[in-house]
Write a protein that holds these residues in place. Structure first.
Motif, PDB file in Angstrom:
ATOM      1  N   GLY A 170      71.082  21.680  56.217  1.00  0.00           N
ATOM      2  CA  GLY A 170      70.723  22.820  57.042  1.00  0.00           C
ATOM      3  C   GLY A 170      71.755  23.039  58.125  1.00  0.00           C
ATOM      4  N   ALA A 171      71.308  23.203  59.372  1.00  0.00           N
ATOM      5  CA  ALA A 171      72.194  23.396  60.522  1.00  0.00           C
ATOM      6  C   ALA A 171      72.283  22.093  61.310  1.00  0.00           C
ATOM      7  N   PHE A 172      73.503  21.582  61.446  1.00  0.00           N
ATOM      8  CA  PHE A 172      73.747  20.323  62.147  1.00  0.00           C
ATOM      9  C   PHE A 172      74.357  20.604  63.515  1.00  0.00           C
ATOM     10  N   LEU A 173      73.859  19.931  64.542  1.00  0.00           N
ATOM     11  CA  LEU A 173      74.450  20.033  65.871  1.00  0.00           C
ATOM     12  C   LEU A 173      75.531  18.966  66.002  1.00  0.00           C
ATOM     13  N   ILE A 174      76.755  19.402  66.269  1.00  0.00           N
ATOM     14  CA  ILE A 174      77.900  18.493  66.366  1.00  0.00           C
ATOM     15  C   ILE A 174      78.282  18.318  67.825  1.00  0.00           C
ATOM     16  N   ASP A 175      78.389  17.091  68.257  1.00  0.00           N
ATOM     17  CA  ASP A 175      78.950  16.777  69.575  1.00  0.00           C
ATOM     18  C   ASP A 175      80.468  16.803  69.425  1.00  0.00           C
ATOM     19  N   MET A 176      81.127  17.808  69.995  1.00  0.00           N
ATOM     20  CA  MET A 176      82.558  17.975  69.776  1.00  0.00           C
ATOM     21  C   MET A 176      83.385  16.912  70.488  1.00  0.00           C
ATOM     22  N   GLU A 177      82.809  16.225  71.458  1.00  0.00           N
ATOM     23  CA  GLU A 177      83.528  15.152  72.142  1.00  0.00           C
ATOM     24  C   GLU A 177      83.573  13.901  71.273  1.00  0.00           C
ATOM     25  N   THR A 178      82.430  13.498  70.724  1.00  0.00           N
ATOM     26  CA  THR A 178      82.375  12.291  69.898  1.00  0.00           C
ATOM     27  C   THR A 178      82.669  12.579  68.432  1.00  0.00           C
ATOM     28  N   GLY A 179      82.468  13.819  68.004  1.00  0.00           N
ATOM     29  CA  GLY A 179      82.652  14.181  66.603  1.00  0.00           C
ATOM     30  C   GLY A 179      81.456  13.879  65.732  1.00  0.00           C
ATOM     31  N   LYS A 180      80.378  13.372  66.311  1.00  0.00           N
ATOM     32  CA  LYS A 180      79.197  12.994  65.543  1.00  0.00           C
ATOM     33  C   LYS A 180      78.203  14.157  65.463  1.00  0.00           C
ATOM     34  N   SER A 181      77.520  14.242  64.331  1.00  0.00           N
ATOM     35  CA  SER A 181      76.558  15.314  64.125  1.00  0.00           C
ATOM     36  C   SER A 181      75.181  14.768  63.820  1.00  0.00           C
ATOM     37  N   LYS A 182      74.176  15.616  64.057  1.00  0.00           N
ATOM     38  CA  LYS A 182      72.806  15.292  63.676  1.00  0.00           C
ATOM     39  C   LYS A 182      72.157  16.552  63.136  1.00  0.00           C
ATOM     40  N   LEU A 183      71.224  16.381  62.221  1.00  0.00           N
ATOM     41  CA  LEU A 183      70.537  17.526  61.636  1.00  0.00           C
ATOM     42  C   LEU A 183      69.604  18.130  62.676  1.00  0.00           C
ATOM     43  N   LEU A 184      69.847  19.376  63.018  1.00  0.00           N
ATOM     44  CA  LEU A 184      69.031  20.066  64.016  1.00  0.00           C
ATOM     45  C   LEU A 184      67.907  20.851  63.362  1.00  0.00           C
ATOM     46  N   LEU A 185      68.244  21.616  62.308  1.00  0.00           N
ATOM     47  CA  LEU A 185      67.257  22.418  61.591  1.00  0.00           C
ATOM     48  C   LEU A 185      67.489  22.250  60.098  1.00  0.00           C
ATOM     49  N   SER A 186      66.553  21.626  59.417  1.00  0.00           N
ATOM     50  CA  SER A 186      66.678  21.484  57.966  1.00  0.00           C
ATOM     51  C   SER A 186      66.248  22.782  57.295  1.00  0.00           C
ATOM     52  N   TYR A 187      66.571  22.905  56.015  1.00  0.00           N
ATOM     53  CA  TYR A 187      66.119  24.076  55.285  1.00  0.00           C
ATOM     54  C   TYR A 187      64.592  24.100  55.146  1.00  0.00           C
ATOM     55  N   THR A 188      63.968  22.940  55.162  1.00  0.00           N
ATOM     56  CA  THR A 188      62.501  22.935  55.148  1.00  0.00           C
ATOM     57  C   THR A 188      61.952  23.446  56.481  1.00  0.00           C
ATOM     58  N   ASP A 189      62.693  23.242  57.567  1.00  0.00           N
ATOM     59  CA  ASP A 189      62.301  23.835  58.855  1.00  0.00           C
ATOM     60  C   ASP A 189      62.494  25.345  58.838  1.00  0.00           C
ATOM     61  N   LEU A 190      63.577  25.799  58.205  1.00  0.00           N
ATOM     62  CA  LEU A 190      63.941  27.209  58.244  1.00  0.00           C
ATOM     63  C   LEU A 190      63.150  28.063  57.262  1.00  0.00           C
ATOM     64  N   GLU A 191      62.682  27.463  56.172  1.00  0.00           N
ATOM     65  CA  GLU A 191      61.995  28.267  55.160  1.00  0.00           C
ATOM     66  C   GLU A 191      60.813  29.058  55.729  1.00  0.00           C
ATOM     67  N   PRO A 192      59.903  28.445  56.489  1.00  0.00           N
ATOM     68  CA  PRO A 192      58.748  29.226  56.957  1.00  0.00           C
ATOM     69  C   PRO A 192      59.080  30.259  58.026  1.00  0.00           C
ATOM     70  N   VAL A 193      60.194  30.105  58.721  1.00  0.00           N
ATOM     71  CA  VAL A 193      60.544  31.066  59.774  1.00  0.00           C
ATOM     72  C   VAL A 193      61.534  32.108  59.278  1.00  0.00           C
ATOM     73  N   SER A 194      61.955  31.995  58.008  1.00  0.00           N
ATOM     74  CA  SER A 194      62.897  32.973  57.460  1.00  0.00           C
ATOM     75  C   SER A 194      62.198  34.087  56.682  1.00  0.00           C
ATOM     76  N   TYR A 195      60.970  33.847  56.215  1.00  0.00           N
ATOM     77  CA  TYR A 195      60.169  34.870  55.544  1.00  0.00           C
ATOM     78  C   TYR A 195      60.878  35.435  54.309  1.00  0.00           C
ATOM     79  N   LEU A 196      61.704  34.628  53.666  1.00  0.00           N
ATOM     80  CA  LEU A 196      62.407  35.068  52.469  1.00  0.00           C
ATOM     81  C   LEU A 196      61.483  34.958  51.257  1.00  0.00           C
ATOM     82  N   PRO A 197      61.834  35.600  50.144  1.00  0.00           N
ATOM     83  CA  PRO A 197      60.945  35.572  48.978  1.00  0.00           C
ATOM     84  C   PRO A 197      60.562  34.146  48.576  1.00  0.00           C
TER      85      PRO A 197
END
Length: 389
Positions: A170-197
């Motif tokens: 999904g969408a990962f938040l990257i700390d540009m100083e350390t270069g490390k990322s974490k999952l912020l919003l998975s596609y399972t999080d986004l599916e119900p708020v996207s209202y797609l078919p």
């Protein structure tokens, strides 16, 4: 500039080198391509323009100054629409960002200080970087490539190709100083708020931070199924903690621009109306920008961009009679002017087309854009003296 068609600008000029076999382009309209004085305009340099880039195809990265290309890096993670996401950290900075392919066929973003030569790498590639330089939003560029090759990177299979709604992508938040990322919003999080078919395979295409760098907007789309005329899009805004608001639900949404920290200008469709709206992402209040150039019969799509002074919208749509037009709309007077027309080189495939992707540089003194007026890719600029209506 011989052969350049200009009814209003008399000093439009191509700033990329002449007389060689390279193709020159910058990329998207919503990044930072040049220094504060308009010099050192960032640029990609490649050897072809007639096909989708393959994994081994190299793009030289550099800047244009005094008609010359000064190379500082190269990458195999690029496309013709958005390049390697190359941009300055800010117009007053000597730090640039761009994406690269790693030895294991994954992708990273490089933070490159052009003065010291220092480079830092993230653990995944960013599709957007906050204007304060602290955060990036990482996306799966392989999934984007499967959806639209002109916006993703080839040669790296999507590990979630057969998964419609992955819970660890999904969408990962990257700390540009350390270069490390974490999952912020998975596609399972986004599916119900996207209202797609229902039962759609979904993806995120276009992400941009607001000026305050405390929230970002993204377009969530569904892959077309057999028989579908087109995909559908939802516009979703998130803060840095993953709290979301859906501004537009399962409709037509294409290009947008943050007018300020709360208001987004977007070319979209609501019910039977298609054109430019300004949407307040906190209240949901909308305001229509009315001009024949914003209607389907004028431009069926618009790369919209607001001048630094806040008085003019500029944008380009798609070709008319073999030419691409750059127009400007005055928010004060409601008038629209075509600034110039540039001859369009018709591509073999839509995703390798050359949109103008016009943007303001040097605090609004110039407009920068990509063109194929000489039947090759070039970078050009014009001053903004004609914005006086």
């Amino acid at each position: 500039m011989e052969g350049f068609i200009s009814d209003f600008y008399k000093d439009a000029k191509i700033i990329s080198p002449d007389g060689d076999d390279y193709q020159y382009f910058y990329g998207y309209y919503d990044m930072c391509p040049a220094k504060a004085d308009g010099s050192k305009h960032l640029c990609h340099r490649v050897k072809f323009l007639d096909r989708i880039p393959e994994p081994g195809d190299i793009a030289d990265l550099g800047y244009l100054v005094d008609g010359k290309f000064v190379k500082f890096a190269e990458t195999t993670a690029w496309n013709f629409q958005q390049g390697a996401m190359l941009r300055y950290d800010s117009p007053n900075s000597d730090v640039v960002y761009y994406n690269v392919r790693n030895d294991d066929n994954t992708f990273s973003t490089v933070t490159h200080n052009l003065v010291s030569g220092e480079k830092k790498y993230t653990d995944r590639a960013a599709a957007a970087i906050s204007w304060d330089g602290k955060y990036g939003i990482g996306l799966n560029f392989s999934r984007i490539f499967d959806f639209r090759p002109g916006y993703g990177y080839s040669g790296a299979p999507d590990p979630y190709f057969d998964v419609n709604v992955p819970d660890d992508d999904g969408a990962f938040l990257i700390d540009m100083e350390t270069g490390k990322s974490k999952l912020l919003l998975s596609y399972t999080d986004l599916e119900p708020v996207s209202y797609l078919p229902e039962n759609s395979k979904i993806m995120i295409n276009h992400v941009t931070f607001n000026p305050a760098s405390d929230r970002f907007v993204m377009l969530v789309r569904n892959f077309k199924k057999e028989g579908d005329r087109d995909w559908r899009t939802s516009m979703v805004v998130s803060d840095l903690n993953g709290n979301t608001t859906t501004l537009l639900k399962s409709t037509f949404v294409s290009h947008y621009w943050w007018n300020d920290d709360k208001n987004i200008m977007v070319f979209c469709q609501i019910e039977d109306h298609r054109g430019i709206l300004i949407i307040n992402c906190e209240t949901g209040e909308t305001k229509e920008i009315k001009s024949p150039f914003f209607e389907p019969k004028g431009n069926r799509d618009v790369h919209c961009n607001l001048s630094p002074c806040g008085n003019y919208i500029i944008g380009d749509g798609y070709p008319h009679d073999g030419y691409r037009e750059l127009w400007a709309y005055s928010l004060k007077t409601g008038k629209t002017e075509i600034l110039f027309k540039s001859r369009n080189l018709q591509p073999k495939y839509d995703d390798i087309r050359c949109d103008l992707h016009a943007c303001f540089i040097a605090g609004g003194k110039y407009i920068s854009f990509d063109i194929t007026h000489r039947d090759r890719r070039d970078v050009a600029i014009v001053d903004t003296s004609a914005l006086n209506f």
